[in-house]
Design an enzyme around this catalytic site. Structure first.
Site, PDB file in Angstrom:
ATOM      1  N   ASP A  16      29.902   3.735   2.002  1.00  0.00           N
ATOM      2  CA  ASP A  16      29.908   2.508   2.792  1.00  0.00           C
ATOM      3  C   ASP A  16      31.368   2.076   2.951  1.00  0.00           C
ATOM      4  OD1 ASP A  16      28.914   0.141   4.092  1.00  0.00           O
ATOM      5  OD2 ASP A  16      29.377  -0.964   2.262  1.00  0.00           O
ATOM      6  N   SER A  17      31.591   1.115   3.826  1.00  0.00           N
ATOM      7  CA  SER A  17      32.944   0.582   3.989  1.00  0.00           C
ATOM      8  C   SER A  17      33.373  -0.198   2.737  1.00  0.00           C
ATOM      9  CB  SER A  17      32.984  -0.341   5.203  1.00  0.00           C
ATOM     10  OG  SER A  17      31.997  -1.347   5.077  1.00  0.00           O
ATOM     11  N   TYR A  50      34.785  -2.294   8.482  1.00  0.00           N
ATOM     12  CA  TYR A  50      34.654  -1.338   9.578  1.00  0.00           C
ATOM     13  C   TYR A  50      34.124  -2.048  10.834  1.00  0.00           C
ATOM     14  CZ  TYR A  50      35.022   2.844   6.506  1.00  0.00           C
ATOM     15  OH  TYR A  50      35.430   3.831   5.645  1.00  0.00           O
ATOM     16  N   GLY A  51      33.458  -3.158  10.621  1.00  0.00           N
ATOM     17  CA  GLY A  51      32.708  -3.816  11.703  1.00  0.00           C
ATOM     18  C   GLY A  51      33.544  -4.370  12.832  1.00  0.00           C
ATOM     19  N   CYS A 104      26.522   2.464   5.611  1.00  0.00           N
ATOM     20  CA  CYS A 104      27.166   1.485   6.496  1.00  0.00           C
ATOM     21  C   CYS A 104      26.562   1.571   7.899  1.00  0.00           C
ATOM     22  CB  CYS A 104      28.661   1.791   6.536  1.00  0.00           C
ATOM     23  SG  CYS A 104      29.590   0.692   7.586  1.00  0.00           S
ATOM     24  N   ASN A 105      26.047   0.448   8.387  1.00  0.00           N
ATOM     25  CA  ASN A 105      25.466   0.432   9.735  1.00  0.00           C
ATOM     26  C   ASN A 105      26.518   0.725  10.800  1.00  0.00           C
ATOM     27  OD1 ASN A 105      22.476  -1.083   9.967  1.00  0.00           O
ATOM     28  ND2 ASN A 105      23.541  -1.344   8.028  1.00  0.00           N
ATOM     29  N   THR A 106      27.734   0.210  10.586  1.00  0.00           N
ATOM     30  CA  THR A 106      28.788   0.422  11.577  1.00  0.00           C
ATOM     31  C   THR A 106      29.155   1.908  11.635  1.00  0.00           C
ATOM     32  OG1 THR A 106      29.630  -1.785  11.084  1.00  0.00           O
ATOM     33  CG2 THR A 106      31.095  -0.312  12.284  1.00  0.00           C
ATOM     34  N   GLU A 136      29.966 -11.917   0.596  1.00  0.00           N
ATOM     35  CA  GLU A 136      30.969 -11.498  -0.395  1.00  0.00           C
ATOM     36  C   GLU A 136      31.486 -12.699  -1.191  1.00  0.00           C
ATOM     37  OE1 GLU A 136      33.719  -8.537   0.943  1.00  0.00           O
ATOM     38  OE2 GLU A 136      32.043  -7.228   1.490  1.00  0.00           O
ATOM     39  N   CYS A 158      22.897  -4.562   9.028  1.00  0.00           N
ATOM     40  CA  CYS A 158      24.178  -4.561   8.313  1.00  0.00           C
ATOM     41  C   CYS A 158      23.863  -4.552   6.816  1.00  0.00           C
ATOM     42  CB  CYS A 158      24.979  -5.808   8.691  1.00  0.00           C
ATOM     43  SG  CYS A 158      26.479  -6.014   7.713  1.00  0.00           S
ATOM     44  N   HIS A 208      25.017  -6.010   4.331  1.00  0.00           N
ATOM     45  CA  HIS A 208      25.047  -7.257   3.575  1.00  0.00           C
ATOM     46  C   HIS A 208      23.852  -8.175   3.835  1.00  0.00           C
ATOM     47  CE1 HIS A 208      29.127  -5.884   3.191  1.00  0.00           C
ATOM     48  NE2 HIS A 208      29.501  -6.928   2.480  1.00  0.00           N
TER      49      HIS A 208
HETATM   50  N1  DGL Z   1      29.045  -2.106   5.846  1.00  0.00           N
HETATM   51  C1  DGL Z   1      29.216  -2.742   7.131  1.00  0.00           C
HETATM   52  C2  DGL Z   1      27.966  -2.524   7.968  1.00  0.00           C
HETATM   53  O1  DGL Z   1      26.880  -2.306   7.470  1.00  0.00           O
HETATM   54  C3  DGL Z   1      29.536  -4.218   6.976  1.00  0.00           C
HETATM   55  C4  DGL Z   1      30.927  -4.503   6.437  1.00  0.00           C
HETATM   56  C5  DGL Z   1      32.028  -4.003   7.353  1.00  0.00           C
HETATM   57  O2  DGL Z   1      32.254  -4.562   8.437  1.00  0.00           O
HETATM   58  O3  DGL Z   1      32.660  -3.018   6.977  1.00  0.00           O
HETATM   59  O4  DGL Z   1      28.054  -2.552   9.168  1.00  0.00           O
END
Ligand code: DGL
Length: 268
Positions: free
Chosen positions: A11-12, A43-44, A74-76, A153, A185, A187
């Protein structure tokens, strides 16, 4: 037959622990190697080229741990980089978009689905494309919620400010009469209570973390790669920067204390 090699998850940053946690519940004997790219989060807000380049390095790191399957938590990164990763590596690689999209398409009764995520995920249209591939005739409405990541966070999971921000972000989606909302996402599952309250009981929330963990189990079963030892799997955590901050936040995501090590040779 049993395959003791670990599952790799990246993940990011810390958010992918929602996925690691579900994988641990659904596949309790599997070892997990987790990598959080804390040096380069978020990453978003970044471009496809940048997120893809980071993702390739993250997979290369996990490959050094002899993983049998990789989950892009990570979704992004799943939205922007998964196709490229699949072309580059031979190890099976799973993203969170398709499992989440499949679950939403299954759950909806009214064919009206909402998606929330980072700016990059929403701009990519990845969930829309994945749902469109499954069944036609669905209406999809999306909304980026960039403040949700720092709020989680910060640990403000159930505060008035969080509720106010959620009400503002989700107002448009409420007006669309959706019956299913994808939490697109890492989070957002931690904000399930607030999001659920704002959207109302008639809206079912889809947690991509749970869906991808089930999908991972299906793939390992089908390809004979399960760890059948019957013993609890071990989890190792690596980050590209600041292990102490990760350890602190991990407590919120996993509700336990973990050890975490700085990864060598990445994000320098
Ligand atoms: N892990 C990122 C996501 O699921 C969220 C945090 C980020 O922007 O890196 O998209």
């Amino acid at each position: 037959m049993t395959d003791p090699r670990p599952i790799g998850i990246f993940d990011s940053g810390v958010g992918g622990l929602t996925v690691a946690s579900r994988v641990g519940e659904i596949l309790p004997s599997e070892h997990i190697v987790y990598f959080g790219d804390t040096a380069r989060v978020p990453y978003g807000t970044k471009s496809k080229e940048t997120v893809t380049r980071f993702s390739v390095e993250n997979v290369e790191f996990l490959m050094r741990h002899d993983v049998k399957l990789i989950i892009v938590a990570c979704n992004t990164a799943s939205s922007l980089g998964l196709e490229f990763l699949k072309r580059c590596f031979r190890v099976p690689i799973l993203g969170v978009i398709e499992p989440g999209a499949r679950a939403a398409a299954r759950y909806t009764r009214t064919n009206r689905i909402g998606v929330i995520g980072t700016s990059a995920t929403i701009a990519s249209g990845a969930y829309e494309k994945a749902i469109a591939k499954l069944r036609s005739g669905k209406y999809i409405f999306s909304q980026s919620c960039p403040l949700f990541v720092p709020i989680v966070e910060e640990g403000w999971l159930d505060t008035r400010i969080t509720r106010d921000i959620a009400s503002i972000y989700l107002k448009g989606l409420r007006a669309k009469n959706i019956d299913t909302l994808i939490l697109g996402c890492t989070h957002y599952p931690l904000l399930k209570n607030v999001i659920g309250e704002v959207m109302g009981k008639s809206v079912r929330l889809v947690d991509s973390a749970e869906e991808v963990a089930r999908e991972a189990r299906g793939i390992l079963e089908a390809s004979g790669l399960l760890n059948n030892s019957g013993r609890p799997g071990k989890q190792k955590f690596f980050v590209s920067d600041e292990p102490p901050r990760f350890i602190k936040m991990a407590k919120r995501f996993l509700r336990r204390r973990i050890k975490c090590v700085k990864a060598d040779g990445i994000a320098r």
